[in-house]
Design a protein around this motif. Structure first.
Motif, mmCIF file in Angstrom:
data_model
loop_
_atom_site.group_PDB
_atom_site.id
_atom_site.type_symbol
_atom_site.label_atom_id
_atom_site.label_comp_id
_atom_site.label_asym_id
_atom_site.label_seq_id
_atom_site.Cartn_x
_atom_site.Cartn_y
_atom_site.Cartn_z
ATOM 1 N N ILE A 124 0.978 -1.287 -0.021
ATOM 2 C CA ILE A 124 0.176 -0.216 0.155
ATOM 3 C C ILE A 124 0.770 1.336 -0.170
ATOM 4 C CG2 ILE A 124 -1.601 1.326 1.422
ATOM 5 C CD1 ILE A 124 -2.848 -1.355 2.197
ATOM 6 N N GLY A 125 1.932 1.259 0.986
ATOM 7 C CA GLY A 125 2.809 2.292 0.719
ATOM 8 C C GLY A 125 3.566 2.616 -0.287
ATOM 9 N N LEU A 126 3.987 1.229 -1.068
ATOM 10 C CA LEU A 126 5.192 1.348 -2.076
ATOM 11 C C LEU A 126 4.373 2.186 -3.275
ATOM 12 C CD1 LEU A 126 7.325 0.549 -3.526
ATOM 13 C CD2 LEU A 126 6.519 -1.719 -4.273
ATOM 14 N N PRO A 127 3.103 2.104 -3.673
ATOM 15 C CA PRO A 127 2.721 2.716 -4.841
ATOM 16 C C PRO A 127 2.760 4.316 -4.521
ATOM 17 C CG PRO A 127 1.342 1.049 -4.492
ATOM 18 C CD PRO A 127 2.298 0.953 -3.382
ATOM 19 N N GLN A 128 2.476 4.642 -3.091
ATOM 20 C CA GLN A 128 2.426 6.147 -3.025
ATOM 21 C C GLN A 128 3.919 6.638 -2.941
ATOM 22 O OE1 GLN A 128 0.258 6.879 0.666
ATOM 23 N NE2 GLN A 128 -1.067 5.180 0.571
ATOM 24 N N PHE A 129 4.860 5.751 -2.471
ATOM 25 C CA PHE A 129 6.381 6.321 -2.609
ATOM 26 C C PHE A 129 6.722 6.458 -4.089
ATOM 27 C CE2 PHE A 129 10.986 5.529 -2.526
ATOM 28 C CZ PHE A 129 11.184 6.361 -1.485
ATOM 29 N N VAL A 130 6.301 5.564 -4.821
ATOM 30 C CA VAL A 130 6.889 5.611 -6.358
ATOM 31 C C VAL A 130 6.409 7.145 -6.904
ATOM 32 C CG1 VAL A 130 6.391 4.912 -8.546
ATOM 33 C CG2 VAL A 130 6.558 3.123 -6.542
ATOM 34 N N ARG A 131 5.319 7.614 -6.458
ATOM 35 C CA ARG A 131 4.828 9.093 -6.748
ATOM 36 C C ARG A 131 5.902 10.084 -6.549
ATOM 37 N NH1 ARG A 131 -0.527 7.327 -4.213
ATOM 38 N NH2 ARG A 131 -1.393 5.912 -5.910
ATOM 39 N N HIS A 132 6.957 10.122 -5.577
ATOM 40 C CA HIS A 132 7.915 11.069 -5.252
ATOM 41 C C HIS A 132 9.127 11.101 -6.159
ATOM 42 C CE1 HIS A 132 5.873 12.219 -1.343
ATOM 43 N NE2 HIS A 132 5.664 11.060 -1.246
ATOM 44 N N SER A 133 8.860 10.635 -7.507
ATOM 45 C CA SER A 133 9.740 10.601 -8.325
ATOM 46 C C SER A 133 10.665 11.927 -8.473
ATOM 47 C CB SER A 133 9.117 10.433 -9.758
ATOM 48 O OG SER A 133 10.454 10.225 -10.827
ATOM 49 N N GLY A 134 11.874 11.717 -8.436
ATOM 50 C CA GLY A 134 12.830 13.054 -8.505
ATOM 51 C C GLY A 134 13.156 13.859 -7.028
ATOM 52 N N GLU A 135 12.341 13.085 -5.903
ATOM 53 C CA GLU A 135 12.531 13.813 -4.704
ATOM 54 C C GLU A 135 13.379 13.322 -3.888
ATOM 55 O OE1 GLU A 135 8.786 14.652 -3.028
ATOM 56 O OE2 GLU A 135 7.623 14.575 -4.874
ATOM 57 N N ALA A 136 14.813 13.855 -3.593
ATOM 58 C CA ALA A 136 15.688 12.894 -3.010
ATOM 59 C C ALA A 136 15.628 13.193 -1.498
ATOM 60 C CB ALA A 136 17.188 13.913 -3.371
ATOM 61 N N ASN A 137 14.725 13.965 -0.983
ATOM 62 C CA ASN A 137 14.376 13.876 0.369
ATOM 63 C C ASN A 137 13.494 13.197 0.860
ATOM 64 O OD1 ASN A 137 12.204 15.438 -0.643
ATOM 65 N ND2 ASN A 137 11.611 16.132 1.325
ATOM 66 N N GLU A 138 13.309 12.143 0.026
ATOM 67 C CA GLU A 138 12.135 10.861 0.338
ATOM 68 C C GLU A 138 12.855 9.616 0.306
ATOM 69 O OE1 GLU A 138 8.815 11.093 1.407
ATOM 70 O OE2 GLU A 138 8.605 13.179 1.066
ATOM 71 N N LEU A 139 12.564 9.011 1.398
ATOM 72 C CA LEU A 139 13.442 7.680 1.531
ATOM 73 C C LEU A 139 12.430 6.503 2.048
ATOM 74 C CD1 LEU A 139 17.024 8.293 3.031
ATOM 75 C CD2 LEU A 139 16.166 8.100 0.861
ATOM 76 N N MET A 140 12.413 5.490 1.775
ATOM 77 C CA MET A 140 11.485 4.413 2.182
ATOM 78 C C MET A 140 12.417 2.928 2.504
ATOM 79 S SD MET A 140 8.631 2.207 0.174
ATOM 80 C CE MET A 140 9.935 1.381 -0.729
ATOM 81 N N VAL A 141 11.868 2.663 3.763
ATOM 82 C CA VAL A 141 12.474 1.379 4.420
ATOM 83 C C VAL A 141 12.023 0.139 3.778
ATOM 84 C CG1 VAL A 141 12.851 -0.275 6.364
ATOM 85 C CG2 VAL A 141 13.279 2.204 6.407
ATOM 86 N N THR A 142 12.510 -0.924 3.228
ATOM 87 C CA THR A 142 11.914 -2.098 2.571
ATOM 88 C C THR A 142 12.829 -3.271 2.878
ATOM 89 O OG1 THR A 142 11.242 -2.894 0.344
ATOM 90 C CG2 THR A 142 13.425 -1.662 0.566
ATOM 91 N N GLY A 143 12.270 -4.480 2.428
ATOM 92 C CA GLY A 143 12.852 -5.446 2.557
ATOM 93 C C GLY A 143 12.396 -6.907 2.223
ATOM 94 N N ALA A 144 12.861 -7.941 2.729
ATOM 95 C CA ALA A 144 12.506 -9.291 2.079
ATOM 96 C C ALA A 144 10.858 -9.260 2.127
ATOM 97 C CB ALA A 144 12.982 -10.405 3.112
#
Length: 347
Positions: free
Chosen positions: A100-120
């Motif tokens: 659910i979070g991943l598609p929202q994060f993808v929309r921040h294209s080009g924004e270097a101040n946005e990071l997301m924790v991910t994993g297995a």
């Protein structure tokens, strides 16, 4: 120590106390020079990070509800970066193993101040949930940590050992409910692999999925499930205070962080599994922005704050960047898909 008078050239001896003062002044001057140089280098690095962030505050998405491993990792990164980039924000977007979070994060294209924790967990959830976005849509910066999983029961459970839980699963796997994180995540994968190892149908495992580690812990502690699976750092406090009884860990052998708790293999179940967590940026960054973010994470990894957090939580230092990280992610995606197919979680 001697000095030469001017202009006669006669030498006079400097008193011992004066020698000590002169030496001390020289040492202080040297230390001051080194300190100033270090501060200048630190200032230059910080300025580079701030330039990459565009002068904006760093935001870190934990794509899960509060209390779980991704939330803990996000806040560990926040704490460890405080002396490097200043204040940052952590926000939670829970549900469906991060998909659910991943598609929202993808929309921040080009924004270097946005990071997301991910994993297995997200690797598996993308497959089982048929996610509209995947890890191909983000820019993986670093793998940060690894962590083994714990199989545990509430203290009131009549099940005392992993052998007993395995026997119950072999007799009637559907009657043994196992609480854990999101569907398709490493906890469900481990439950399926255990079922497979004891001769049960992994597709018939009664797995109780949760959006975050905090919710899963509530189910485990209440005794609403037969057993639970979670990361060491999430369950360790409850094992230590006697609320939960650890049956086995998914490591090759007993761990120092959980003395007296056997591995699954030592319990006669030939299974080993390790979780990993990393951090990603959106696609579309400039090369210098991306390089600055990786350098920022390099500095974080070497910080005393980060090293202390790893020790306190029992996380393994699995730091990896660059081409090696890309190769790891590719292999992880292929391996995860094969495992999920073998235990019937994806077609």
């Amino acid at each position: 120590m001697e000095t030469q008078d001017q202009p006669t050239g006669k030498r006079r001896r400097v008193p011992r106390a004066a020698q000590l003062v002169i030496g001390a002044v020289a040492s202080v001057a040297m230390i001051a020079t080194l300190t100033v140089t270090g501060l200048e280098q630190r200032s230059d690095a910080a300025s580079g990070y701030q330039a990459a962030l565009g002068g904006r505050q760093l935001s870190i998405m934990a794509p899960a509800n509060p209390g779980g491993g991704w939330d803990q990792t996000s806040r560990a990164v926040q704490a460890s970066l405080a002396d490097i980039v200043g204040r940052s924000e952590v926000y939670n977007v829970g549900g469906a193993g991060g998909t659910i979070g991943l598609p929202q994060f993808v929309r921040h294209s080009g924004e270097a101040n946005e990071l997301m924790v991910t994993g297995a967990i997200m690797v598996g959830a993308i497959l089982t949930n048929e996610s509209e976005a995947s890890l191909e849509d983000v820019d993986m910066l670093a793998r940060l940590t690894t962590e083994y999983l714990v199989v545990a029961v509430p203290a009131s459970s009549p099940i005392q050992t992993m052998e007993e839980l395995g026997d119950a699963m072999a007799a009637d796997v559907g009657s043994v409910s196992i609480a854990g994180g999101s569907a398709g995540g490493v906890e469900q994968v481990l439950a399926g692999l255990i079922a497979q190892a004891v001769g049960a149908d992994p597709a018939q495992v009664s797995y109780v999925a949760h959006s975050g580690g905090g919710e899963a812990l509530t189910t485990m502690l209440s005794g609403s499930s037969t057993a639970g699976i979670s990361g060491i750092s999430e369950l360790a406090p409850y094992i230590a205070d006697g609320s939960m009884r650890a049956l086995a860990v998914s490591s090759p052998e007993e761990l120092e962080t959980l003395p007296g708790v056997p591995s699954l293999r030592e319990s006669g179940i030939d299974v080993e599994l390790q979780n990993w967590r990393g951090i990603a940026a959106p696609r579309g960054l400039e090369d210098d922005e991306r390089a600055a973010l990786v350098s920022m994470l390099d500095e974080m990894r070497d910080s005393e704050t980060w090293r202390q957090i790893l020790d306190d939580r029992g996380w393994g230092d699995a730091y990896l960047t660059g081409p090696e990280l890309e190769a790891f992610i590719d292999e992880e995606q292929q391996t995860t898909e094969q495992v999920l197919r073998s235990i019937g979680l994806v077609d």
